[in-house]
Design a protein around this motif. Sequence first.
Motif, PDB file in Angstrom:
ATOM      1  N   VAL A  27     -24.219  10.118 -30.161  1.00 63.91           N
ATOM      2  CA  VAL A  27     -25.364  10.258 -31.056  1.00 63.91           C
ATOM      3  C   VAL A  27     -26.645  10.137 -30.219  1.00 63.91           C
ATOM      4  CG1 VAL A  27     -24.134   9.405 -33.066  1.00 63.91           C
ATOM      5  CG2 VAL A  27     -25.288   7.781 -31.564  1.00 63.91           C
ATOM      6  N   PRO A  28     -27.758  10.670 -30.702  1.00 60.97           N
ATOM      7  CA  PRO A  28     -28.991  10.645 -29.896  1.00 60.97           C
ATOM      8  C   PRO A  28     -29.392   9.259 -29.410  1.00 60.97           C
ATOM      9  CG  PRO A  28     -29.254  12.127 -31.754  1.00 60.97           C
ATOM     10  CD  PRO A  28     -27.933  11.444 -31.943  1.00 60.97           C
ATOM     11  N   ARG A  29     -29.176   8.230 -30.245  1.00 61.74           N
ATOM     12  CA  ARG A  29     -29.623   6.902 -29.836  1.00 61.74           C
ATOM     13  C   ARG A  29     -28.929   6.443 -28.555  1.00 61.74           C
ATOM     14  NH1 ARG A  29     -33.609   4.633 -28.810  1.00 61.74           N
ATOM     15  NH2 ARG A  29     -33.475   2.414 -28.470  1.00 61.74           N
ATOM     16  N   LEU A  30     -27.643   6.766 -28.393  1.00 59.22           N
ATOM     17  CA  LEU A  30     -26.937   6.354 -27.187  1.00 59.22           C
ATOM     18  C   LEU A  30     -27.391   7.173 -25.978  1.00 59.22           C
ATOM     19  CD1 LEU A  30     -24.918   4.298 -26.180  1.00 59.22           C
ATOM     20  CD2 LEU A  30     -23.118   5.976 -26.502  1.00 59.22           C
ATOM     21  N   TRP A  31     -27.685   8.461 -26.192  1.00 57.21           N
ATOM     22  CA  TRP A  31     -28.213   9.255 -25.092  1.00 57.21           C
ATOM     23  C   TRP A  31     -29.544   8.671 -24.602  1.00 57.21           C
ATOM     24  CZ3 TRP A  31     -24.880  11.882 -22.641  1.00 57.21           C
ATOM     25  CH2 TRP A  31     -23.874  12.621 -23.264  1.00 57.21           C
ATOM     26  N   VAL A  32     -30.358   8.170 -25.551  1.00 52.71           N
ATOM     27  CA  VAL A  32     -31.620   7.527 -25.174  1.00 52.71           C
ATOM     28  C   VAL A  32     -31.338   6.252 -24.371  1.00 52.71           C
ATOM     29  CG1 VAL A  32     -33.674   6.327 -26.061  1.00 52.71           C
ATOM     30  CG2 VAL A  32     -32.959   8.492 -27.075  1.00 52.71           C
ATOM     31  N   LYS A  33     -30.363   5.458 -24.830  1.00 56.12           N
ATOM     32  CA  LYS A  33     -30.041   4.203 -24.139  1.00 56.12           C
ATOM     33  C   LYS A  33     -29.520   4.465 -22.721  1.00 56.12           C
ATOM     34  CE  LYS A  33     -29.153   1.039 -28.014  1.00 56.12           C
ATOM     35  NZ  LYS A  33     -30.026  -0.037 -27.523  1.00 56.12           N
ATOM     36  N   ILE A  72     -21.860  16.539 -25.800  1.00 53.03           N
ATOM     37  CA  ILE A  72     -22.343  17.000 -27.103  1.00 53.03           C
ATOM     38  C   ILE A  72     -23.132  15.879 -27.757  1.00 53.03           C
ATOM     39  CG2 ILE A  72     -21.661  18.068 -29.307  1.00 53.03           C
ATOM     40  CD1 ILE A  72     -18.816  18.402 -27.996  1.00 53.03           C
ATOM     41  N   SER A  73     -24.198  16.257 -28.459  1.00 57.34           N
ATOM     42  CA  SER A  73     -24.953  15.312 -29.281  1.00 57.34           C
ATOM     43  C   SER A  73     -24.935  15.812 -30.710  1.00 57.34           C
ATOM     44  CB  SER A  73     -26.396  15.181 -28.780  1.00 57.34           C
ATOM     45  OG  SER A  73     -27.127  14.257 -29.575  1.00 57.34           O
ATOM     46  N   GLY A  74     -24.894  14.882 -31.647  1.00 56.02           N
ATOM     47  CA  GLY A  74     -24.889  15.278 -33.051  1.00 56.02           C
ATOM     48  C   GLY A  74     -25.141  14.092 -33.952  1.00 56.02           C
ATOM     49  N   ALA A  75     -25.014  14.311 -35.259  1.00 61.46           N
ATOM     50  CA  ALA A  75     -25.175  13.303 -36.319  1.00 61.46           C
ATOM     51  C   ALA A  75     -26.633  13.015 -36.649  1.00 61.46           C
ATOM     52  CB  ALA A  75     -24.446  12.000 -35.988  1.00 61.46           C
ATOM     53  N   ILE A 116     -31.798  15.341 -31.861  1.00 55.87           N
ATOM     54  CA  ILE A 116     -32.049  14.797 -30.529  1.00 55.87           C
ATOM     55  C   ILE A 116     -33.314  15.451 -29.982  1.00 55.87           C
ATOM     56  CG2 ILE A 116     -30.516  16.489 -29.409  1.00 55.87           C
ATOM     57  CD1 ILE A 116     -29.837  14.273 -27.342  1.00 55.87           C
ATOM     58  N   PRO A 117     -34.242  14.680 -29.442  1.00 55.60           N
ATOM     59  CA  PRO A 117     -35.484  15.263 -28.920  1.00 55.60           C
ATOM     60  C   PRO A 117     -35.219  16.281 -27.810  1.00 55.60           C
ATOM     61  CG  PRO A 117     -35.687  12.875 -29.141  1.00 55.60           C
ATOM     62  CD  PRO A 117     -34.249  13.207 -29.361  1.00 55.60           C
ATOM     63  N   ALA A 118     -35.925  17.409 -27.870  1.00 54.12           N
ATOM     64  CA  ALA A 118     -35.768  18.453 -26.849  1.00 54.12           C
ATOM     65  C   ALA A 118     -36.098  17.909 -25.458  1.00 54.12           C
ATOM     66  CB  ALA A 118     -36.668  19.640 -27.195  1.00 54.12           C
ATOM     67  N   GLU A 119     -37.080  17.010 -25.391  1.00 52.08           N
ATOM     68  CA  GLU A 119     -37.476  16.415 -24.111  1.00 52.08           C
ATOM     69  C   GLU A 119     -36.301  15.678 -23.467  1.00 52.08           C
ATOM     70  OE1 GLU A 119     -40.309  12.697 -22.653  1.00 52.08           O
ATOM     71  OE2 GLU A 119     -40.710  13.642 -24.587  1.00 52.08           O
ATOM     72  N   LEU A 120     -35.483  15.019 -24.295  1.00 56.80           N
ATOM     73  CA  LEU A 120     -34.338  14.279 -23.776  1.00 56.80           C
ATOM     74  C   LEU A 120     -33.269  15.229 -23.243  1.00 56.80           C
ATOM     75  CD1 LEU A 120     -33.226  11.390 -23.460  1.00 56.80           C
ATOM     76  CD2 LEU A 120     -32.181  11.633 -25.724  1.00 56.80           C
ATOM     77  N   LEU A 121     -33.041  16.344 -23.941  1.00 54.66           N
ATOM     78  CA  LEU A 121     -32.069  17.337 -23.465  1.00 54.66           C
ATOM     79  C   LEU A 121     -32.495  17.901 -22.109  1.00 54.66           C
ATOM     80  CD1 LEU A 121     -31.353  19.269 -26.794  1.00 54.66           C
ATOM     81  CD2 LEU A 121     -29.856  17.635 -25.649  1.00 54.66           C
ATOM     82  N   ARG A 122     -33.781  18.141 -21.945  1.00 52.38           N
ATOM     83  CA  ARG A 122     -34.280  18.677 -20.669  1.00 52.38           C
ATOM     84  C   ARG A 122     -34.135  17.645 -19.560  1.00 52.38           C
ATOM     85  NH1 ARG A 122     -38.403  20.634 -24.358  1.00 52.38           N
ATOM     86  NH2 ARG A 122     -38.017  22.862 -24.775  1.00 52.38           N
ATOM     87  N   TRP A 123     -34.333  16.371 -19.888  1.00 50.21           N
ATOM     88  CA  TRP A 123     -34.181  15.318 -18.887  1.00 50.21           C
ATOM     89  C   TRP A 123     -32.743  15.277 -18.368  1.00 50.21           C
ATOM     90  CZ3 TRP A 123     -31.313  10.863 -18.198  1.00 50.21           C
ATOM     91  CH2 TRP A 123     -31.770   9.965 -17.224  1.00 50.21           C
ATOM     92  N   TYR A 124     -31.792  15.352 -19.279  1.00 52.87           N
ATOM     93  CA  TYR A 124     -30.382  15.340 -18.860  1.00 52.87           C
ATOM     94  C   TYR A 124     -30.027  16.589 -18.051  1.00 52.87           C
ATOM     95  CZ  TYR A 124     -28.852  11.093 -21.152  1.00 52.87           C
ATOM     96  OH  TYR A 124     -28.672   9.772 -21.482  1.00 52.87           O
ATOM     97  N   ALA A 125     -30.579  17.717 -18.442  1.00 48.65           N
ATOM     98  CA  ALA A 125     -30.303  18.937 -17.674  1.00 48.65           C
ATOM     99  C   ALA A 125     -30.777  18.778 -16.227  1.00 48.65           C
ATOM    100  CB  ALA A 125     -30.985  20.135 -18.335  1.00 48.65           C
ATOM    101  N   ASP A 153     -30.890  27.242 -25.897  1.00 48.91           N
ATOM    102  CA  ASP A 153     -31.507  27.164 -27.226  1.00 48.91           C
ATOM    103  C   ASP A 153     -31.899  25.731 -27.579  1.00 48.91           C
ATOM    104  OD1 ASP A 153     -31.357  29.937 -27.873  1.00 48.91           O
ATOM    105  OD2 ASP A 153     -29.211  29.697 -28.239  1.00 48.91           O
ATOM    106  N   ILE A 154     -32.514  25.039 -26.611  1.00 48.28           N
ATOM    107  CA  ILE A 154     -32.950  23.659 -26.822  1.00 48.28           C
ATOM    108  C   ILE A 154     -33.963  23.603 -27.965  1.00 48.28           C
ATOM    109  CG2 ILE A 154     -34.297  21.785 -25.774  1.00 48.28           C
ATOM    110  CD1 ILE A 154     -32.849  22.340 -23.156  1.00 48.28           C
ATOM    111  N   GLY A 155     -33.815  22.618 -28.834  1.00 46.13           N
ATOM    112  CA  GLY A 155     -34.672  22.503 -30.006  1.00 46.13           C
ATOM    113  C   GLY A 155     -34.068  23.142 -31.238  1.00 46.13           C
ATOM    114  N   THR A 156     -32.860  23.705 -31.089  1.00 47.50           N
ATOM    115  CA  THR A 156     -32.140  24.299 -32.220  1.00 47.50           C
ATOM    116  C   THR A 156     -30.732  23.702 -32.268  1.00 47.50           C
ATOM    117  OG1 THR A 156     -30.975  26.135 -31.110  1.00 47.50           O
ATOM    118  CG2 THR A 156     -33.323  26.450 -31.595  1.00 47.50           C
ATOM    119  N   VAL A 157     -29.950  24.113 -33.275  1.00 45.67           N
ATOM    120  CA  VAL A 157     -28.539  23.710 -33.316  1.00 45.67           C
ATOM    121  C   VAL A 157     -27.633  24.914 -33.067  1.00 45.67           C
ATOM    122  CG1 VAL A 157     -28.867  21.680 -34.750  1.00 45.67           C
ATOM    123  CG2 VAL A 157     -28.510  23.897 -35.851  1.00 45.67           C
ATOM    124  N   GLY A 158     -28.225  26.012 -32.572  1.00 46.83           N
ATOM    125  CA  GLY A 158     -27.426  27.139 -32.123  1.00 46.83           C
ATOM    126  C   GLY A 158     -26.922  28.032 -33.244  1.00 46.83           C
TER     127      GLY A 158
END
Length: 490
Positions: A244-250, A294-297, A300-309, A336-341
Motif C-alpha cells: 500500500v502507498p503508506r508502506l512505500w512511503v515508509k 505493485i501499489s494499490g488500495a 500513490i503520489p506520482a512523485e513517489l513512483l518517480r523516486w523509486y524508478a 503512465d505515472i499518475g494513472t491506474v493504466g
Amino acid sequence: PQRIAFTQPLGQGAVRDYRWAEVVDQARRMAAQLQLQGIGPGDRVAILSKNTAHWMISDYAIFMAGAVSVPLYPTLAPGTIRQILEHSAAKLLFVGKLDGWEHMKPGIPGDLPCIALPLAPPDALASYPQWDTVLAANVPLAGEPVRPADELCTIIYTSGTTGLPKGVMHTFGTLAFAVQTGLTRLPLHAESRLLSYLPLSHVVERCLVEHGQLGTGFRVYFADSLQTFTEDMQRARPTVFFSVPRLWVKFQHAVLHKMPQKKLDLLLRLPLVGGIVRKKILDTLGLDQCVMAISGAAPIPAELLRWYARIGLKIAEGYGLTENCALSHITVPGEDIGTVGRTYDGVDCRTDPVSGEILVKSAATMTGYYRQPELSPQVFTEDGFLRTGDKGVIDARGVLKITGRVKDLFKTSKGKYVAPAPIEDKLVMHPAVEACCVAGANLGQPLALLMLNAEAQQDAASPSGRQALEQSLAAHLQGVNATLDPHEQL
C-alpha cells in the motif's frame, strides 16, 4: 507433494516449512471435522487471525467441507466482530495468531464453537479445542470435493467506512476469473516467491496470495511481526511484491534516514557508483529479486513512483474494489505515472456522463451483498456495471486517471468545489506525516488535519525539535499551496 508451500515464522527467528502433502492432509482432516460438527453445504465458517499458514489451510478445509468462509480483520473491535459473526450466522470460528485477544474476545458469542489454530494466544489455546488435537482425531476427507463455479465461496465484509460493514459475496467463479485474468499481466509462476503480510481478510491479499498460489503453486512466506519485517522480507526475497502507498512511503523514509536526498542524488548520477547504490538499497529492502512491484488500495503520489524508478524499482499501480476481486486496472510498471493504466482483459470500463463516476463490469464482479439485496440497485447500473464511487477520466488510449471520490467533493463558502484526495497525496509526502485529511465545507478556505508519526511526535517533545518541525511543516505547506489553485489553498 514434496514442494514447499508455506514458510511460517514461529518467533525468535525459528521457521517451519509446510509441504503440499502435509497442507492437503491437514485440510482434509479439518474438513472431515467440520462435517462431523454438522457444517453443511453453504454454512458459514469464520476465520479471525493474522496471516499464517493455518489461516490458508483452514480456508481450504472450509472449501472442502462445502461451506462458505467469512474472514475477519485481525484488528476489529469486539462490537464489529460480534456484528459480523451474527450477521453472517457463522456456525464455527477459527481463532489464530492475534494481538490484543483479550480486547477482542468479548465480541465472540459464548455459544459459538471455536477451534484454536497453532500460534493462537495462550488463552485461546487453553479455552478451545486445538488444531493438532482435532487433526489427530480425524481421518482425511475422502474423494475429490469439487465446488461448482457459481457456488458461494466467501463473504468479505467491507471495512465499514460508509456505515456498517457489508458482506461482499464472491463465488468460486468470480475468484477464478480474477486469478486467471490477473496471471496474464502478473509474472507469477511455480518458482515465484511472495511474502504474505497484508491481511488475508483483504481482497487483494486473498486473490493475489491465496488464490494466486492455488493457480500457480508458488511459495508463500509469512511475516512474523512489524518488528521483524525487515528480516521477513530478506528471508522471502519476494519476486512479486504488493504494498500500500503508506508502506512505500515508509520504505523511502528509511532509506533517506540513512542517506539524505542530496547525497543520494549525487551518488545516483555517478555511472558505476550509482548502480552499486541502487543494488545496496534494494538488497536492504529485500527487493533485489523483485521482478514486479505493485501499489494499490489507495492513491500513490506520482512523485513517489518517480523516486523509486530512480533507484531502479519501477512500480505498477493497480485499481479495483472488494466488489470486483480488486481486478479492474493496472499500469505497466514505470509507465503512465499518475494513472491506474488500462483495464485487464475482459473488463469493461466507462464513466458516467453526468457525475464522472467510474463504472466497471467483468466476470469478477460480486453477486451482491449478503442478506442485503435492496442495496443492489444502488451499486449496479441497469445494464450491470458496478458503481465504484470514484470519479475519473479515460484518455484516447484507454488509460484511466482517478480524479477523486464522487461524494468527497466539498464546496467552500465562496461557492468553489474542492477535491481533497489529490491535495492529501501531496501532504502525506512529508516525512513527519502519518496520515492527513483535507476538509473545508462552507469555510472560506480548506484546511488540513495532520497526524504525526511516532518519530515526529518524539522529536516534537523538545522545544528545539518542535520549532524545527513547525518550520519544516510551514515550508511544506507553502510548497503544496504553490501547486494549488487559489480556492484550494490551505
